[in-house]
Motif scaffolding. Structure first.
Motif, short mmCIF file in Angstrom:
data_model
loop_
_atom_site.label_atom_id
_atom_site.label_comp_id
_atom_site.label_asym_id
_atom_site.label_seq_id
_atom_site.Cartn_x
_atom_site.Cartn_y
_atom_site.Cartn_z
N ILE A 36 0.84 -1.20 0.00
CA ILE A 36 0.00 0.00 0.00
C ILE A 36 0.87 1.25 0.00
O ILE A 36 1.83 1.36 0.78
CB ILE A 36 -0.92 0.03 1.24
CG1 ILE A 36 -1.73 -1.28 1.35
CG2 ILE A 36 -1.86 1.24 1.16
CD1 ILE A 36 -2.59 -1.58 0.16
N TYR A 37 0.55 2.19 -0.89
CA TYR A 37 1.24 3.49 -0.91
C TYR A 37 0.21 4.55 -0.58
O TYR A 37 -0.87 4.60 -1.19
CB TYR A 37 1.86 3.74 -2.27
CG TYR A 37 2.88 4.87 -2.26
CD1 TYR A 37 4.03 4.76 -1.48
CD2 TYR A 37 2.72 6.00 -3.05
CE1 TYR A 37 4.99 5.78 -1.47
CE2 TYR A 37 3.67 7.02 -3.05
CZ TYR A 37 4.80 6.90 -2.26
OH TYR A 37 5.73 7.90 -2.26
N LYS A 38 0.56 5.41 0.38
CA LYS A 38 -0.39 6.41 0.88
C LYS A 38 0.18 7.81 0.75
O LYS A 38 1.35 8.06 1.07
CB LYS A 38 -0.74 6.12 2.34
CG LYS A 38 -1.84 7.01 2.92
CD LYS A 38 -2.21 6.56 4.33
CE LYS A 38 -3.35 7.37 4.90
NZ LYS A 38 -3.74 6.90 6.24
N ILE A 39 -0.64 8.73 0.26
CA ILE A 39 -0.29 10.14 0.15
C ILE A 39 -1.19 10.95 1.10
O ILE A 39 -2.40 10.75 1.12
CB ILE A 39 -0.49 10.65 -1.29
CG1 ILE A 39 0.45 9.94 -2.26
CG2 ILE A 39 -0.31 12.16 -1.36
CD1 ILE A 39 1.89 10.33 -2.11
N VAL A 40 -0.57 11.84 1.88
CA VAL A 40 -1.33 12.66 2.84
C VAL A 40 -0.89 14.12 2.69
O VAL A 40 0.31 14.41 2.65
CB VAL A 40 -1.10 12.21 4.29
CG1 VAL A 40 -1.86 13.12 5.26
CG2 VAL A 40 -1.51 10.76 4.48
N PHE A 41 -1.88 15.03 2.60
CA PHE A 41 -1.60 16.46 2.53
C PHE A 41 -2.34 17.19 3.64
O PHE A 41 -3.51 16.93 3.90
CB PHE A 41 -2.02 17.04 1.19
CG PHE A 41 -1.96 18.54 1.14
CD1 PHE A 41 -0.74 19.18 0.99
CD2 PHE A 41 -3.10 19.32 1.27
CE1 PHE A 41 -0.66 20.57 0.98
CE2 PHE A 41 -3.04 20.70 1.25
CZ PHE A 41 -1.81 21.33 1.10
N ASP A 42 -1.63 18.10 4.32
CA ASP A 42 -2.23 18.98 5.32
C ASP A 42 -1.80 20.41 5.03
O ASP A 42 -0.61 20.67 4.80
CB ASP A 42 -1.78 18.59 6.74
CG ASP A 42 -2.42 17.31 7.22
OD1 ASP A 42 -3.62 17.36 7.55
OD2 ASP A 42 -1.73 16.28 7.25
#
Length: 261
Positions: A64-70
């Motif tokens: 699993i590859y996860k991208i997170v932006f805040d």
């Protein structure tokens, strides 16, 4: 007005293109993406004035590859308009299958959660909670539909012919958009405001055009077409280093400030 600052980075995550009209199968293509864990910091500007800052994280866990932006507007801008966003999406990188895509937007006037679950390549279920009012939608399409992150993974693992236009279909909220993409080739840009040598970066420039679709899959009439230019790093991690969106009042941009990996 300041919503468009975050719309730029939101679109960046949404708009990575696929270089084939045919369905994608893993065995057809070489893997160009090394799935590097990283943290990138961006500054958002309007006509050169800093209006917001954000952080983008990429992390691989098993398959699993996860991208997170805040991100959120600066303290000065928050006196006029409050805006804060959290965006994340996960992909099964063995099969290029989108698993989910979520975002949470808080403004001066509303609190909005969007949760998208992908059933398969043509179906998704969307839950939207806006100021406590929850609605559910089903998105079914004869076209292959993508989350922003799965489209990103596909883009990074494929090559494209320069100046040739391609398109793919992406879910935004509970609506489908046809994204037209053109690879304008490699170039060198300088991200340093003082134009020092350390700011030089080799990039690929991509032009994006967004067209909202009706429920029957046709282009929506009188649609306000959105356009975006994105410069993506040629080296790992292959992420946008500069994004620009033209507006009647000026230019919105997102510029890479620092990165660790």
């Amino acid at each position: 007005m300041y919503k468009k600052v975050f719309f730029a980075i939101f679109i960046f995550i949404i708009t990575f293109y696929v270089p084939s009209y045919a369905d994608i199968y893993v065995a057809k293509y070489k893997n160009h993406l090394n799935y590097v864990d990283f943290q990138a910091r961006y500054v958002f500007e309007f006509n050169g004035m800093t209006v917001a800052k954000g952080t983008l994280n990429g992390k691989k866990s098993g398959d699993i590859y996860k991208i997170v932006f805040d991100g959120k507007v600066t303290k000065l801008i928050s006196l006029i308009y409050k805006l804060k966003e959290h965006i994340e999406g996960s992909v099964d990188i063995l099969n290029y299958v989108a698993l989910d895509y979520k975002y949470h937007q808080t403004t001066s006037k509303r609190n909005k959660f969007v949760d998208i679950k992908f059933i398969d390549g043509h179906r998704a279920r969307v839950s939207i909670n806006k100021n406590g009012e929850r609605k559910h939608y089903s998105v079914d399409s004869k076209y292959s539909i993508f989350s922003p992150v799965s489209l990103y993974i596909l883009f990074m693992n494929n090559d494209a012919k320069i100046e040739k236009e391609y398109y793919r279909y992406v879910i935004v909220d509970h609506s489908l958009y046809r994204v037209d993409i053109k690879n304008l080739g490699q170039t060198t840009i300088n991200l340093d405001k003082l134009k020092r040598k350390k700011g030089l970066k080799r990039v690929i420039k991509i032009e994006f055009t967004f067209n909202k679709l009706n429920k029957n899959g046709t282009l929506k009439k009188n649609n306000k077409v959105k356009k975006l230019d994105v410069w993506i790093s040629c080296s790992d991690p292959k992420i946008p280093v500069l994004i620009e969106s033209q507006h009647i009042l000026g230019v919105f941009s997102a510029r890479l400030q620092s990165i660790t990996f």
